[in-house]
Design an enzyme around this catalytic site. Structure first.
Site, PDB file in Angstrom:
ATOM      1  N   HIS A 118       1.331   6.863  -0.591  1.00  0.00           N
ATOM      2  CA  HIS A 118       0.588   5.998   0.338  1.00  0.00           C
ATOM      3  C   HIS A 118      -0.814   5.782  -0.219  1.00  0.00           C
ATOM      4  CE1 HIS A 118      -1.246   4.566   4.074  1.00  0.00           C
ATOM      5  NE2 HIS A 118      -0.025   4.430   4.577  1.00  0.00           N
ATOM      6  N   HIS A 144       0.802  -1.219   0.000  1.00  0.00           N
ATOM      7  CA  HIS A 144       0.000   0.000   0.000  1.00  0.00           C
ATOM      8  C   HIS A 144       0.841   1.278   0.000  1.00  0.00           C
ATOM      9  CE1 HIS A 144       1.163  -0.224   4.186  1.00  0.00           C
ATOM     10  NE2 HIS A 144       0.749   1.011   4.349  1.00  0.00           N
TER      11      HIS A 144
END
Length: 427
Positions: free
Chosen positions: A334, A319
């Protein structure tokens, strides 16, 4: 308990079929023969006890039934009161007992509304809003099981507010003349065939309003700390995770002797809508603590490199990814908020730490629908974690962006100035 017991001795190869089958084989007759009758007897006994207390003091009976009504709902013993209500209506034409509980759903939604305003957890907001709406019409199970009971204190506060409402209903002598809906739908059931809309009906509406307002006020004043306790713990872990990621990027980047990095630009790593970093629903990013930058609400599930450089950090769960550009910018991307909790589901990392990449190269693939269905948002911050090494970080566009379109201008030293700083003897 029975399911856990079955899992211990049933072989793994047939667990999928036999565990639920054997569990139901035991629980269904147990429910009909033992649990059901016991719950019915308890419900009937509680209803009879409340009727006796009502004869002594309607207000006291209302307070007690209001306080404990939601507890009775949890254990299913509230149906005993329904049976007594039907019996009273058949015998006397009205019932004065079940109506004492009518403030409980409004106390519950008052607390839920306060939680809806207090919480920072988008997942909880998604549960609380429909629970609030269904509670208006007397269906409080979503509010109880999904919102207040797991947090304990809000549930207790709702019971207190319901007790006050029940006491008022007893004080006004509200009666139910028919079996109808609950919540706001219960009001017509309290209109007497002969008396019409009298003070007992108005009293019920007053009690509902008081229960709602009191539940809201109690939660605002006393219950805030219990709302996001688990969420705040996750956020603290997320803060540490992002801080660790930035630290990894900084350590992986070679030290520079320049006062300012050379000016450069970053292009969009995603197709989607550009958002100010301040609008990200995570204070770690929105506060700018991790550095300046921008966020993108992606429309396509592929993250690209925003510049030429080297991959210096890849998250095991896919992620998040960190880069050091050839011009010295340290970039953290992110994907989504709290998506570390997905443990890699919906993510595919396409590069490894140490890989050299060009602007536009694919770094991570992610499934937007799968992330959304799990209850998480995919808003993606792109942060320059060494923003202090630039005089200014500027967003140069807005609205919809495409991969490869310039989004950030990092204003620093010119190449000549950077060269001079690196070789002071040449000055």
């Amino acid at each position: 308990m029975i399911e856990k017991w079955c899992k211990k001795w049933i072989p793994t190869v047939v667990k999928t079929f036999l565990v639920p089958f054997v569990t139901l084989l035991i629980v269904v007759p147990l429910t009909f023969l033992i649990i059901g009758p016991i719950a019915t007897w308890i419900g009937n006994a509680l209803a009879a006890m409340t009727s006796a207390i009502y004869g002594f003091s309607p207000v006291l009976a209302g307070v007690l039934l209001g306080v404990f009504w939601q507890v009775f709902v949890i254990f299913g013993v509230h149906w005993g009161f329904v049976a007594v209500m039907m019996s009273n209506v058949a015998a006397m034409g009205y019932d004065q007992i079940l109506g004492l509980s009518l403030g409980a759903s409004f106390a519950q939604i008052g607390v839920v509304l306060a939680i809806l305003l207090q919480t920072k957890d988008q997942k909880l907001k998604g549960i609380a809003l429909p629970a609030f709406i269904s509670g208006i019409f007397g269906v409080t199970e979503p509010a109880i099981y999904g919102v207040t009971l797991p947090r304990k204190k809000p549930f207790i506060l709702s019971c207190i507010a319901a007790g006050v409402g029940g006491g008022l209903i007893g004080f006004f002598g509200t009666r139910m003349y028919m079996m109808g809906g609950m919540g706001i739908f219960s009001i017509p059931a309290t209109i007497g065939p002969k008396s019409g809309v009298d003070m007992s009906v108005y009293g019920l509406m007053i009690a509902m309003a008081v229960s709602f307002v009191l539940g809201f006020v109690l939660q605002i004043a006393l219950g805030k700390k219990s709302v996001d306790a688990d969420y705040d713990e996750k956020q603290a872990k997320a803060v540490q995770e992002v801080a660790n990621q930035a630290d990894v990027i900084a350590k992986a980047a070679p030290a520079s002797n320049t006062d300012l990095n050379v000016s450069t630009e970053l292009v969009s790593p995603l197709d989607g809508e550009l958002l100010p970093l301040s609008e990200v629903k995570d204070e770690v990013f929105s506060s700018g603590a991790m550095g300046e930058g921008v966020a993108i609400e992606p429309s396509q599930g592929v993250l690209h490199a925003p510049a030429d450089g080297r991959v210096v950090m890849t998250s095991p769960t896919g992620h998040a990814i960190g880069m050091k550009t050839k011009d010295g910018a340290e970039i953290l991307m992110h994907i989504g908020m709290d998506t570390v909790n997905l443990q890699g589901k919906g993510f595919e990392t396409l590069v490894d730490k140490g890989d050299e990449v060009k602007a536009g190269d694919e770094l991570v693939k992610f499934d937007i629908d799968e992330i959304h269905s799990a209850g998480y948002i995919v808003t993606t911050p792109i942060v320059v974690t060494n923003s202090k090494d630039y005089e200014k970080v500027s967003v140069v566009c807005q609205g919809e962006v495409k991969v490869g379109q310039e989004i950030l201008d990092l204003e620093g030293a010119t190449e000549k100035e950077a060269s001079t700083n690196e070789n002071p003897q040449m000055a």
